[in-house]
Design a protein around this motif. Structure first.
Motif, short mmCIF file in Angstrom:
data_model
loop_
_atom_site.label_atom_id
_atom_site.label_comp_id
_atom_site.label_asym_id
_atom_site.label_seq_id
_atom_site.Cartn_x
_atom_site.Cartn_y
_atom_site.Cartn_z
N ASN A 297 0.86 -1.19 0.00
CA ASN A 297 0.00 0.00 0.00
C ASN A 297 0.88 1.22 0.00
O ASN A 297 1.28 1.72 1.06
N SER A 298 1.19 1.66 -1.18
CA SER A 298 2.13 2.76 -1.23
C SER A 298 1.52 3.94 -1.93
O SER A 298 0.93 3.82 -2.99
N ALA A 299 1.64 5.08 -1.30
CA ALA A 299 1.11 6.29 -1.91
C ALA A 299 2.22 7.13 -2.53
O ALA A 299 1.95 8.05 -3.28
N SER A 300 3.47 6.77 -2.21
CA SER A 300 4.58 7.61 -2.68
C SER A 300 5.73 6.74 -3.16
O SER A 300 5.94 5.62 -2.67
N SER A 301 6.50 7.28 -4.10
CA SER A 301 7.68 6.55 -4.60
C SER A 301 8.71 6.34 -3.50
O SER A 301 9.51 5.42 -3.55
N ALA A 302 8.65 7.19 -2.48
CA ALA A 302 9.60 7.08 -1.37
C ALA A 302 9.37 5.82 -0.56
O ALA A 302 10.25 5.38 0.19
N ASP A 303 8.18 5.19 -0.72
CA ASP A 303 7.89 3.96 0.01
C ASP A 303 8.65 2.76 -0.57
O ASP A 303 8.67 1.69 0.04
#
Lengths: 433, 327
Positions: free
Chosen positions: B132-138
Motif C-alpha cells: 500500500n504505497s502512496a509515494s515513490s519514497a515507500d
C-alpha cells in the motif's frame, strides 16, 4: 584486502574487446589540421554547404506546426524516410522493397557498419577486408571478436605517358580466392572505394560475388559514395548480381549523398533475414536516430525521386561539379610533380609524393610510416592538410605503399586555388637555388 | 517496439512511451534553426563532442558537482543517454562480470549487460506497508539484501535516480549505502540521471559521484531529450574521471564516431542560456519541474477519482498506478 579483491583491482578496468582498437588516426590528424592547416584537404567532408533544398527541408521540419519532430520517432527509421528509401532503392535494384523489413536508418553509415559487424561476426569468424580500406573496418571486426583477413589492391603500371587511374589498382583473382576459408563470415566491399576512388567493374564484382556464393559469405557493401562516379562510369550495386541480394547489406549515407556529413543519417538496405539482426543490435545500442534530420533527408529523397535522371537532379549535378574539382586538383598536383592517381569515383584522390621526399628525410628504424611523417611535416610547414595512405592499411602492411597521401577535393574553388598556390610556392622553393 | 505500434492507433490516448507532447521552449527550437543555417555546422565536428557543447556541459556540471570537469577528457557526447549506457557497458563490462540492476528497471539495462557477455544480478525495490504505497519514497532497498548481491565478480551497479518507472529520488542515506558497498568491493557505479532536473517539492537530486570516494568510480549519464523536452534530438552525455571516460571514447570512436553537429551546437546554446540563470527560478531546469509537478498532481487526482491507487513520484515524469480495482 581479500585475495579476490586484490585480483580484481589488479585487472584493467576496461573490457578486453577494446584491446588493440584504442588508436585512431583521425583524432590525431584532425587535431593537427585544426592547429596548423590553412588549407584542409584532409578529413573527408565538403567545405561547401548542403544544397538549399535540403537546408530548407530541415528548417521546415524544425519550425513547422508539428513540434513532435523534436520527439522520438520510430526506432528503426522515421516512417517518411524508410518509405522513400524503400521506393528509391527498390527502383534502383528492380525489387519490391518493404520499408519496415528491408530498410533501417542508422546514425551515419558508420553506425550501420558497426551494426553489421556486431550482428554477423563472432569470435573465430574471419572477415575479408580489401586494402586500402576505410580505417574503421579493422577495429570494428576486432571489437566483434573477429579476425580481419586482408587482400590488397595491387597497382599495375599505367600505359606510357598516362597518369595512373584507380582502375589500375586491382585484385588478383587467385589471391582473393585464397583468402576465403570455411571461417570466412563476411567480406567488406567499398565501391566507390575510399581512399583510392576505385569504382569496381562488373567483372570485378562478379569475381567477388562468385566467391561469396561459393563460400556462403555475407557481403557488407559500403556504397556511401554511390553517386560520386566520373567520366561516365556506372556504379554497379553488387546486390543486383545473381545470388547476391539475399546475402548483401547495402550501406548508404545522407552525409555523402547530400553533402551534410554533420547530420549523421545513414541507412542499410537488405533482406529481412539479415536486417532483423541489425535491428537487434540497433535497438540495444542506439535505438532511435534524431528525428528532424531524418525528416529533412526524406524530403531530399522525395525531390530526387521526382528529378531522377533529369539534369536538375542533385545526384547528377554534384558529381558533375566534383569531377571538375577533381580535374583541377589533378592538374595542380601534376604540375608540381606530385603524381595523382586519377580516381574514378568518391571525392578523394591519392597522389605519389616521391618527388618531394627530399624535404622529409627518411628516418631508418622509425615506427611511423614515411607517409605519415611526411603528411605531418606538410601540414606543420606548408599548412596543407592531407592524410597518409598508410592510415588505410593494416598494421603489418603500413609500409607497403608509404609514399602516397590522400587529398579530399570536395572543396570550394577558393580552397582548391589556395592549395594550388601552396603547391606552386613549394615547387619554386625546391627548384630555386 | 511492440507497445509503440499499438499506441500509434489515433483512437488511443498515449501516456505510454516516455516523451513529452508539449513543445520544447522556443529558444531551444530557434537555436537549432540558427545552427543549421551555418554552413560548417552541417559537417563533421569533434568525435567525442562538439567543442562548444562539451564546454557548456563542463560548466553546468562543475557548478552542480562542485568540482573541476575537463571538457575534453571528462565528457563524452553520445546518441542519447541510451548511447551513453551502451558505450559505458561496452567499455567497462565483459564476460565474467556481474552487474547489479535494481528492479524495476529501465528495460534496456538487462539486454545491454547481456550483450556485453556479463551476468545481470537483480535486486528489487520493495514496497513498504505491504504494497500500500502512496509515494515513490515507500519503495526501498533492503541494505542487507543489497550487500548480499555484491561479490568479487561485481563489476558495476546501475543506479537510476530519479527512477524510471517508479519516480523514486534516492536520498543521501540510500546513496551512501550503495556508495559504501561500491567502495568496499571496488565496484563501478553507472548512474543514469536523465531525469535529474525533474524533482518535486521536498526532494533534492543528489549525484552519487559527489559522495566521497565515488567520483573516481562513477559514470554519470545525462540527456538533452529529458532536460529540454527534445527526445528526438537524441543527444546524451557521460561525465566521469578521465581514466574511465577514455575507454568510453574508444567505444564511441569504433561505433558511430561522432554525433550530429547542428544539434550539438543548438544544445550548447540552450545550456548557456540556462547556465547563466542557474540562480534564477526561471531557469528551464527548474521551471520545467514546476510545470510537471502540477501535471503530476492533476494526474494523481484523476486516477484517485477513478478509484485507482497512484504511487505519487518524487521525480521523473512517470507515475505507476495500482490497477487491482479494475480486475
Amino acid at each position: 584486502l581479500s585475495f579476490s579483491l586484490q585480483a580484481k583491482m589488479s585487472r584493467p578496468v576496461q573490457a578486453r574487446r577494446l584491446e588493440g582498437i584504442d588508436k585512431n588516426i583521425w583524432v590525431e590528424f584532425v587535431k593537427l589540421a585544426a592547429t596548423y592547416s590553412t588549407v584542409n584537404l584532409g578529413q573527408g567532408f565538403p567545405d561547401f554547404p548542403p544544397p538549399d533544398f535540403l537546408k530548407e527541408a530541415f528548417v521546415r521540419a524544425l519550425s513547422g506546426e508539428n513540434h513532435m519532430l523534436h520527439q522520438y520517432t520510430r526506432g528503426f527509421g522515421h516512417p517518411p524516410l524508410v518509405k522513400i528509401l524503400a521506393e528509391f532503392f527498390g527502383k534502383l535494384l528492380g525489387r519490391d522493397l518493404d520499408s519496415v523489413t528491408n530498410v533501417m536508418v542508422t546514425v551515419g553509415a558508420y553506425q550501420a557498419l558497426f551494426c553489421c559487424f556486431q550482428a554477423f561476426v563472432d569470435e573465430g569468424d574471419e572477415v575479408i577486408i580489401i586494402e586500402p580500406f576505410f580505417d574503421c573496418y579493422e577495429p570494428m571486426v576486432k571489437m566483434a571478436g573477429g579476425t580481419p583477413v586482408f587482400v590488397p589492391l595491387r597497382p599495375k603500371a599505367p600505359k606510357d605517358g598516362k597518369l595512373m587511374s584507380s582502375a589500375d589498382w586491382q585484385l588478383d583473382p587467385a589471391e582473393l580466392a585464397s583468402k576465403f576459408s570455411e571461417r570466412t563470415k563476411a567480406i567488406v566491399l567499398n565501391s566507390p572505394n575510399n581512399p583510392l576512388g576505385k569504382v569496381f567493374s562488373r567483372g570485378e564484382l562478379e569475381l567477388i560475388a562468385d566467391l561469396c556464393v561459393k563460400h556462403d559469405v555475407v557481403c557488407i557493401s559500403d556504397e556511401v559514395y554511390e553517386w560520386l562516379v566520373y567520366d561516365g562510369k556506372e556504379h554497379i550495386r553488387i546486390a543486383s548480381l545473381r545470388g547476391m541480394w539475399d546475402r548483401t547489406v547495402i550501406i548508404g549515407s545522407a552525409g555523402k549523398t547530400f553533402s551534410a556529413t554533420g547530420w549523421k543519417v545513414g541507412w542499410v538496405v537488405g533482406p529481412n533475414r539479415l536486417l532483423q539482426h541489425l535491428r537487434t543490435v540497433h535497438q540495444n545500442s542506439v535505438y532511435h536516430c534524431a528525428t528532424a534530420a531524418q525528416d529533412a533527408v526524406a524530403q531530399g529523397f522525395q525531390r530526387e525521386l521526382e528529378l531522377y535522371g533529369k539534369p536538375d537532379s542533385y545526384f547528377i549535378q554534384l558529381p558533375k561539379e566534383l569531377q571538375q574539382k577533381r580535374d583541377w586538383l589533378i592538374q595542380s598536383l601534376d604540375a608540381v610533380g606530385m603524381k595523382p592517381i586519377v580516381p574514378e569515383g568518391t571525392y578523394f584522390l591519392v597522389a605519389d609524393i616521391s618527388k618531394f621526399k627530399s624535404d622529409v628525410p627518411d628516418v631508418p628504424d622509425s615506427d611511423e610510416p614515411y607517409d605519415s611523417r611526411f603528411a605531418k611535416w606538410m601540414v606543420k610547414n606548408k599548412g596543407l592538410a592531407a592524410i597518409p595512405l598508410s592510415a588505410f592499411y593494416s598494421g603489418a602492411h603500413k609500409n607497403n605503399y608509404n609514399h602516397f597521401i590522400r587529398f579530399c577535393f570536395a572543396k570550394e574553388e577558393a580552397t582548391l586555388k589556395a592549395a594550388n598556390d601552396i603547391l606552386q610556392k613549394w615547387k619554386q622553393e625546391k627548384t630555386s637555388p | 517496439v511492440e507497445f509503440t505500434k499499438v499506441a500509434a492507433d489515433p483512437s488511443i490516448v498515449n501516456l505510454g512511451q516516455g516523451l513529452p507532447d508539449i513543445s520544447p521552449p522556443s529558444y531551444v527550437k530557434e537555436g537549432l534553426a540558427k545552427a543549421a543555417a551555418v554552413d560548417r555546422l552541417n559537417q563533421y565536428t569533434r568525435g567525442f563532442g562538439h567543442p562548444s557543447l562539451v564546454k557548456a556541459l563542463s560548466q553546468v556540471y562543475e557548478r552542480v558537482c562542485g568540482r573541476k570537469i575537463d571538457p575534453l577528457t571528462d565528457v563524452l557526447v553520445t546518441v542519447g543517454a541510451y548511447g551513453s549506457l551502451f558505450s559505458t557497458i561496452q567499455a567497462l563490462i565483459e564476460e565474467g562480470d556481474e552487474v547489479i540492476i535494481i528492479e524495476p528497471f529501465y528495460d534496456c539495462y538487462e539486454p545491454m549487460v547481456r550483450m556485453a557477455g556479463a551476468k545481470p544480478v537483480f535486486i528489487p525495490l520493495r514496497c513498504k506497508n505491504n504494497g500500500n504505497s502512496a509515494s515513490s519514497a515507500d519503495w526501498i532497498l533492503d541494505p542487507a539484501e543489497l550487500a548480499n548481491k555484491f561479490n568479487s565478480k561485481t563489476k558495476a551497479i546501475i543506479l537510476n535516480t530519479p527512477h524510471n518507472p517508479i519516480g523514486k529520488v534516492f536520498t543521501r542515506e540510500e546513496l551512501q549505502v550503495i556508495a559504501d558497498l561500491c567502495i568496499k568491493h571496488d565496484t563501478l557505479c553507472i548512474s543514469d540521471e536523465v531525469y535529474e532536473w525533474l524533482v518535486y517539492k521536498g526532494n533534492k537530486h543528489i549525484k552519487i559521484a559527489t559522495l566521497p570516494g565515488m567520483w573516481e568510480r562513477t559514470i554519470t549519464i545525462g540527456s538533452a531529450g529529458k532536460t529540454y523536452s527534445v527526445t528526438g534530438w537524441k543527444l546524451g552525455w557521460s561525465i566521469g574521471p578521465q581514466n574511465l571516460i577514455k575507454h568510453l571514447q574508444v567505444v564511441h570512436q569504433n561505433t558511430l564516431y561522432t554525433c550530429a553537429t547542428p544539434l550539438q551546437e543548438a544544445l550548447a546554446q540552450a545550456l548557456w542560456v540556462d547556465y547563466k540563470r542557474m540562480d534564477d527560478p526561471d531557469c528551464y531546469f527548474y521551471s520545467l519541474s514546476r510545470e510537471l509537478e502540477s501535471k503530476r498532481d492533476r494526474m494523481a487526482q484523476l486516477l484517485q477519482e477513478a478509484g485507482l491507487k497512484p504511487v505519487v513520484p518524487d521525480g521523473g515524469y512517470f507515475m505507476i498506478v495500482d490497477v487491482s480495482a479494475l480486475s
